[in-house]
Design a protein around this motif. Structure first.
Motif, PDB file in Angstrom:
ATOM      1  N   THR A   1      16.534 -63.322   9.769  1.00 44.92           N
ATOM      2  CA  THR A   1      15.295 -62.605   9.243  1.00 44.92           C
ATOM      3  C   THR A   1      14.486 -62.037  10.465  1.00 44.92           C
ATOM      4  OG1 THR A   1      14.384 -64.880   8.917  1.00 44.92           O
ATOM      5  CG2 THR A   1      15.332 -63.457   7.022  1.00 44.92           C
ATOM      6  N   MET A   2      13.700 -61.338  10.014  1.00 47.45           N
ATOM      7  CA  MET A   2      12.344 -60.776  10.771  1.00 47.45           C
ATOM      8  C   MET A   2      11.067 -61.742  10.822  1.00 47.45           C
ATOM      9  SD  MET A   2      11.841 -58.276  13.292  1.00 47.45           S
ATOM     10  CE  MET A   2      12.890 -56.885  13.196  1.00 47.45           C
ATOM     11  N   LEU A   3      10.789 -62.352  11.767  1.00 48.24           N
ATOM     12  CA  LEU A   3       9.736 -62.966  11.801  1.00 48.24           C
ATOM     13  C   LEU A   3       8.445 -62.145  12.573  1.00 48.24           C
ATOM     14  CD1 LEU A   3       9.069 -66.987  12.714  1.00 48.24           C
ATOM     15  CD2 LEU A   3       7.494 -65.142  13.529  1.00 48.24           C
ATOM     16  N   VAL A   4       7.362 -62.084  11.472  1.00 46.01           N
ATOM     17  CA  VAL A   4       6.184 -61.214  11.821  1.00 46.01           C
ATOM     18  C   VAL A   4       4.862 -62.203  12.205  1.00 46.01           C
ATOM     19  CG1 VAL A   4       4.806 -59.402  11.631  1.00 46.01           C
ATOM     20  CG2 VAL A   4       7.232 -59.347  10.905  1.00 46.01           C
ATOM     21  N   PRO A   5       4.853 -62.501  13.355  1.00 48.78           N
ATOM     22  CA  PRO A   5       3.430 -63.504  13.559  1.00 48.78           C
ATOM     23  C   PRO A   5       2.253 -62.693  13.547  1.00 48.78           C
ATOM     24  CG  PRO A   5       5.146 -63.679  15.550  1.00 48.78           C
ATOM     25  CD  PRO A   5       5.249 -62.518  14.719  1.00 48.78           C
ATOM     26  N   ILE A   6       1.112 -62.877  13.152  1.00 51.88           N
ATOM     27  CA  ILE A   6      -0.107 -62.002  12.902  1.00 51.88           C
ATOM     28  C   ILE A   6      -1.284 -62.808  13.629  1.00 51.88           C
ATOM     29  CG2 ILE A   6      -1.604 -60.741  11.388  1.00 51.88           C
ATOM     30  CD1 ILE A   6       0.386 -60.437   9.367  1.00 51.88           C
ATOM     31  N   SER A   7      -1.872 -62.033  14.571  1.00 51.19           N
ATOM     32  CA  SER A   7      -3.217 -62.539  15.091  1.00 51.19           C
ATOM     33  C   SER A   7      -4.279 -63.093  13.973  1.00 51.19           C
ATOM     34  CB  SER A   7      -3.957 -61.521  15.940  1.00 51.19           C
ATOM     35  OG  SER A   7      -4.885 -61.785  16.472  1.00 51.19           O
ATOM     36  N   THR A   8      -4.560 -64.283  14.293  1.00 53.04           N
ATOM     37  CA  THR A   8      -5.648 -65.049  13.392  1.00 53.04           C
ATOM     38  C   THR A   8      -7.073 -64.281  13.598  1.00 53.04           C
ATOM     39  OG1 THR A   8      -5.913 -66.545  15.068  1.00 53.04           O
ATOM     40  CG2 THR A   8      -4.246 -67.150  13.292  1.00 53.04           C
ATOM     41  N   ARG A   9      -6.969 -63.446  14.445  1.00 52.45           N
ATOM     42  CA  ARG A   9      -8.559 -62.909  14.923  1.00 52.45           C
ATOM     43  C   ARG A   9      -8.479 -61.489  13.930  1.00 52.45           C
ATOM     44  NH1 ARG A   9     -11.272 -59.499  17.999  1.00 52.45           N
ATOM     45  NH2 ARG A   9     -12.956 -60.428  19.037  1.00 52.45           N
ATOM     46  N   LEU A  10      -7.813 -61.102  13.545  1.00 49.74           N
ATOM     47  CA  LEU A  10      -7.628 -59.669  12.749  1.00 49.74           C
ATOM     48  C   LEU A  10      -8.368 -59.711  11.444  1.00 49.74           C
ATOM     49  CD1 LEU A  10      -4.176 -58.147  13.452  1.00 49.74           C
ATOM     50  CD2 LEU A  10      -6.202 -57.925  14.689  1.00 49.74           C
ATOM     51  N   THR A  11      -9.042 -58.654  10.841  1.00 51.34           N
ATOM     52  CA  THR A  11      -9.656 -58.550   9.758  1.00 51.34           C
ATOM     53  C   THR A  11      -8.616 -58.418   8.593  1.00 51.34           C
ATOM     54  OG1 THR A  11      -9.678 -56.223   9.885  1.00 51.34           O
ATOM     55  CG2 THR A  11     -11.569 -57.380  10.937  1.00 51.34           C
TER      56      THR A  11
ATOM     57  N   LYS B   1      -7.179 -72.151   6.021  1.00 55.59           N
ATOM     58  CA  LYS B   1      -8.111 -71.761   7.225  1.00 55.59           C
ATOM     59  C   LYS B   1      -8.307 -70.178   7.077  1.00 55.59           C
ATOM     60  CE  LYS B   1      -7.457 -75.125  10.914  1.00 55.59           C
ATOM     61  NZ  LYS B   1      -8.687 -75.605  10.879  1.00 55.59           N
ATOM     62  N   PHE B   2      -7.662 -69.533   6.237  1.00 54.46           N
ATOM     63  CA  PHE B   2      -7.619 -68.006   6.209  1.00 54.46           C
ATOM     64  C   PHE B   2      -8.124 -67.646   4.883  1.00 54.46           C
ATOM     65  CE2 PHE B   2      -4.741 -69.369   9.399  1.00 54.46           C
ATOM     66  CZ  PHE B   2      -5.616 -68.975  10.761  1.00 54.46           C
ATOM     67  N   ALA B   3      -8.710 -68.470   4.160  1.00 52.36           N
ATOM     68  CA  ALA B   3      -8.981 -68.150   2.713  1.00 52.36           C
ATOM     69  C   ALA B   3     -10.107 -66.959   2.820  1.00 52.36           C
ATOM     70  CB  ALA B   3      -9.663 -69.360   2.206  1.00 52.36           C
ATOM     71  N   ASP B   4     -10.881 -66.949   3.725  1.00 54.12           N
ATOM     72  CA  ASP B   4     -11.875 -65.776   3.741  1.00 54.12           C
ATOM     73  C   ASP B   4     -11.123 -64.384   3.958  1.00 54.12           C
ATOM     74  OD1 ASP B   4     -10.867 -66.568   6.484  1.00 54.12           O
ATOM     75  OD2 ASP B   4     -12.731 -65.732   7.542  1.00 54.12           O
ATOM     76  N   VAL B   5      -9.950 -64.236   4.675  1.00 51.74           N
ATOM     77  CA  VAL B   5      -9.424 -63.077   4.580  1.00 51.74           C
ATOM     78  C   VAL B   5      -8.294 -62.874   3.471  1.00 51.74           C
ATOM     79  CG1 VAL B   5      -9.783 -62.413   7.110  1.00 51.74           C
ATOM     80  CG2 VAL B   5      -7.747 -63.665   6.152  1.00 51.74           C
ATOM     81  N   LEU B   6      -7.693 -64.012   3.054  1.00 53.20           N
ATOM     82  CA  LEU B   6      -6.759 -63.939   2.112  1.00 53.20           C
ATOM     83  C   LEU B   6      -7.196 -62.972   0.749  1.00 53.20           C
ATOM     84  CD1 LEU B   6      -3.880 -64.751   1.442  1.00 53.20           C
ATOM     85  CD2 LEU B   6      -4.606 -66.654   0.458  1.00 53.20           C
ATOM     86  N   GLU B   7      -8.198 -63.171   0.253  1.00 56.09           N
ATOM     87  CA  GLU B   7      -8.728 -62.337  -0.871  1.00 56.09           C
ATOM     88  C   GLU B   7      -8.601 -61.120  -0.758  1.00 56.09           C
ATOM     89  OE1 GLU B   7     -12.806 -61.747  -3.730  1.00 56.09           O
ATOM     90  OE2 GLU B   7     -12.714 -63.426  -2.179  1.00 56.09           O
ATOM     91  N   GLY B   8      -9.175 -60.380   0.686  1.00 60.58           N
ATOM     92  CA  GLY B   8      -8.849 -59.017   0.846  1.00 60.58           C
ATOM     93  C   GLY B   8      -7.479 -58.496   1.043  1.00 60.58           C
ATOM     94  N   ILE B   9      -6.547 -59.596   1.483  1.00 61.66           N
ATOM     95  CA  ILE B   9      -5.226 -59.452   1.645  1.00 61.66           C
ATOM     96  C   ILE B   9      -4.527 -59.177   0.220  1.00 61.66           C
ATOM     97  CG2 ILE B   9      -3.020 -60.010   2.651  1.00 61.66           C
ATOM     98  CD1 ILE B   9      -4.633 -61.478   4.793  1.00 61.66           C
ATOM     99  N   ARG B  10      -4.859 -60.001  -0.597  1.00 62.22           N
ATOM    100  CA  ARG B  10      -4.386 -60.020  -1.895  1.00 62.22           C
ATOM    101  C   ARG B  10      -4.687 -58.799  -2.716  1.00 62.22           C
ATOM    102  NH1 ARG B  10      -2.336 -64.989  -3.560  1.00 62.22           N
ATOM    103  NH2 ARG B  10      -3.448 -66.959  -2.677  1.00 62.22           N
ATOM    104  N   ALA B  11      -5.841 -58.141  -2.383  1.00 66.81           N
ATOM    105  CA  ALA B  11      -6.335 -57.093  -3.193  1.00 66.81           C
ATOM    106  C   ALA B  11      -5.585 -55.772  -2.541  1.00 66.81           C
ATOM    107  CB  ALA B  11      -7.958 -56.920  -2.893  1.00 66.81           C
ATOM    108  N   GLU B  12      -5.331 -55.756  -1.344  1.00 68.67           N
ATOM    109  CA  GLU B  12      -4.662 -54.644  -0.556  1.00 68.67           C
ATOM    110  C   GLU B  12      -3.023 -54.807  -0.841  1.00 68.67           C
ATOM    111  OE1 GLU B  12      -5.201 -52.008   1.620  1.00 68.67           O
ATOM    112  OE2 GLU B  12      -7.538 -52.500   1.469  1.00 68.67           O
ATOM    113  N   CYS B  13      -2.514 -56.047  -0.974  1.00 70.00           N
ATOM    114  CA  CYS B  13      -1.115 -56.218  -1.253  1.00 70.00           C
ATOM    115  C   CYS B  13      -0.763 -57.156  -2.491  1.00 70.00           C
ATOM    116  CB  CYS B  13      -0.442 -56.786   0.088  1.00 70.00           C
ATOM    117  SG  CYS B  13      -0.832 -56.256   1.638  1.00 70.00           S
TER     118      CYS B  13
END
Length: 512
Positions: free
Chosen positions: A74-84, A105-117
């Motif tokens: 599979t294709m693993l895509v690591p994402i910077s933890t600094r991104l919005t 640890k990334f609950a603060d951005v996960l809400e926005g991610i769920r809304a976008e995806c």
């Protein structure tokens, strides 16, 4: 050599140790966990080159995901933890990820991610219920999947000069997950890493970056132990070398600067006698900083130059570097070319765009224009760095093409000014950028992080000007100094100059 083999011959040997907590995973445990994750991917319909993304801090499970993917193709895509959240969502959509694995640890951005995806499945570390990664993994058998094959890693640029772009690697020539890969030979023959399983390797940087994920994976292929820092701290790094008897390590120049700024009593407090090889890369290292590191650690500080694109590599060992100060070495993978704006190769000593010639070429995912822009008419590939080669074939980096400042019609490369600034005892970090200027087009601005913010002010600015003056042409002298307690720098040492340039451009627009 591969973790699969080491799990059979040395199942109780530690594969991973978390530097802070001391948590360990043996090769036998890594084998079982990687197999379970490969089974989990197959159970969710993942086939070869299907992508999944990781938004994770440095934690021991990261290697379960790496090596499980390396069995599932599979294709693993690591994402910077600094991104919005919008930046992360862009990567998830662009990579066509079918799963996101993250942690609280990334609950603060996960809400926005769920809304976008909204349709993207999520698995969470350290939680219970239907999204629990631990529960999903435990439900799978530890037997190997029937169709094991090598996986891929698609790294996205850190977005320091624009929107992140995915570097899609060429498929492996041999799909066997245990096949030898080029970096293994470069590690043993070039970096002189031991292949007898005795290596203890300190990884101080985030695993979502190219060098940490690549080199630590090589350590596992060679049967060594990876000591992974949860986050970099200069004194903690020295303590880890002593505690775990580290033999090998990987750094960036920013790490060196931070360690050199420690008080002398802290620097000399720890026993570093086990330390035999210290690799560094990611950015040009200021010559005075490198010399101080060699004086401190001895002739074990070796340097390489490469990119996430994987088209070429140079390397230089400490002894050769001392004879060619400032070099990043000779090409040991790919053929090096330095070309002018017309694409013609330049003579010795002249700065130009650096290309590598290689049969294996990557592409920029969903960006054919960017891929075409990086290609020389002869099929060579550039990652956008400027430099020159001396008469002995050693490469020297000048700067990134995208960082160049044009002031009054003169091309100025910020790296030269930055290297001088961080060599000052009272400077912890520095970024030099071009800011809009009605007279010059761009003016040189130095954004400086003092060791002590109490030093910030007019007197310190004049002290820095006096320090720069003997070694810097007048046109390159910063027109403005800006003192800040911290710069927008990635944990792998890369500076988010785009943020600083955007900030000054906005200020210029407001005052226009």
């Amino acid at each position: 050599m591969h973790p699969i083999a080491h799990a059979k011959t040395r199942p109780d040997h530690p594969a991973i140790i978390m530097a802070g907590s001391g948590e360990q995973m043996t090769y036998g445990e890594l084998e079982a966990n990687a197999n379970r994750f490969a089974q989990l991917l197959r159970s969710r319909g993942f086939g070869p080159e299907d992508a999944f993304a990781l938004l994770l801090e440095n934690r021991i499970e990261y290697y379960t995901l790496i090596w499980g993917s390396q069995r599932a193709g599979t294709m693993l895509v690591p994402i910077s933890t600094r991104l919005t959240a919008p930046e992360i969502s862009y990567i998830l959509k662009d990579s066509e990820a079918k799963l996101l694995i993250t942690s609280p640890k990334f609950a603060d951005v996960l809400e926005g991610i769920r809304a976008e995806c909204p349709d993207l499945p999520v698995l969470m570390m350290d939680t219970e219920g239907e999204e629990s990664f631990a529960e999903a993994l435990a439900a799978q058998p530890s037997d190997p999947i029937d169709d094991q094959q090598a996986g891929l890693v698609m790294l996205y640029s850190s977005g320091t000069t624009g929107r992140p772009k995915g570097v899609r690697p060429a498929p492996p020539e041999d799909p066997d997950p245990q096949a030898v890969i080029p970096l293994m030979g470069l590690a043993v023959m070039g970096a002189q890493m031991p292949s007898d399983g005795s290596m203890v390797y300190l990884s101080p940087a985030p695993l979502y970056h190219a060098a940490p994920i690549a080199w630590s994976s090589i350590v596992h292929r060679l049967g060594g132990t990876v000591v992974m820092m949860e986050r970099f701290d200069p004194e903690t790094a020295l303590a880890a070398i002593e505690k775990y008897k580290v033999t090998d390590s990987q750094w960036v120049p920013t790490h060196f600067v931070r360690m050199l700024k420690l008080p002398e009593e802290i620097r000399t407090k720890y026993d570093l006698s086990s330390h035999q090889r210290a690799l560094h890369a990611a950015a040009p290292c200021p010559v005075p900083i490198k010399k101080q590191m060699i004086e401190w650690w001895g002739p074990i500080v070796n340097e390489y130059y490469a990119g996430s694109e994987g088209t070429g590599m140079t390397m230089v060992h400490a002894a050769d570097w001392l004879e060619h100060p400032g070099t990043v070495g000779k090409a040991i993978y790919g053929t090096l070319h330095v070309c002018g704006p017309d694409g013609e190769e330049l003579p010795t000593g002249q700065d130009g765009l650096i290309y590598f010639e290689n049969e294996i070429l990557p592409t920029y995912h969903n960006d054919p224009d960017k891929t075409a822009e990086a290609m020389h008419p002869k099929g060579w590939f550039t990652i956008g760095d400027i430099g020159h080669v001396d008469e002995d074939g050693y490469l020297y980096l000048t700067d990134r093409k995208s960082h160049m400042i044009i002031s009054g019609g003169v091309n100025i490369y910020p790296q030269e000014v930055e290297n001088l600034l961080v060599s000052h005892d009272k400077v912890m970090d520095a970024a030099v950028i071009g800011a809009p200027c009605p007279d010059l087009g761009e003016k040189v601005v130095a954004v400086v992080q003092p060791v002590d913010m109490a030093d910030a002010g007019d007197d310190f600015e004049q002290e820095l000007r006096d320090y720069l003056a003997p070694n810097l042409a007048r046109i390159k002298m910063p027109k403005m100094f800006d003192f800040r307690p911290e710069l927008p720098r990635e944990a792998n040492g890369k500076l988010y100059k785009r943020e600083l340039r955007d900030e000054y451009a906005a200020k210029a627009q407001e005052s226009a």
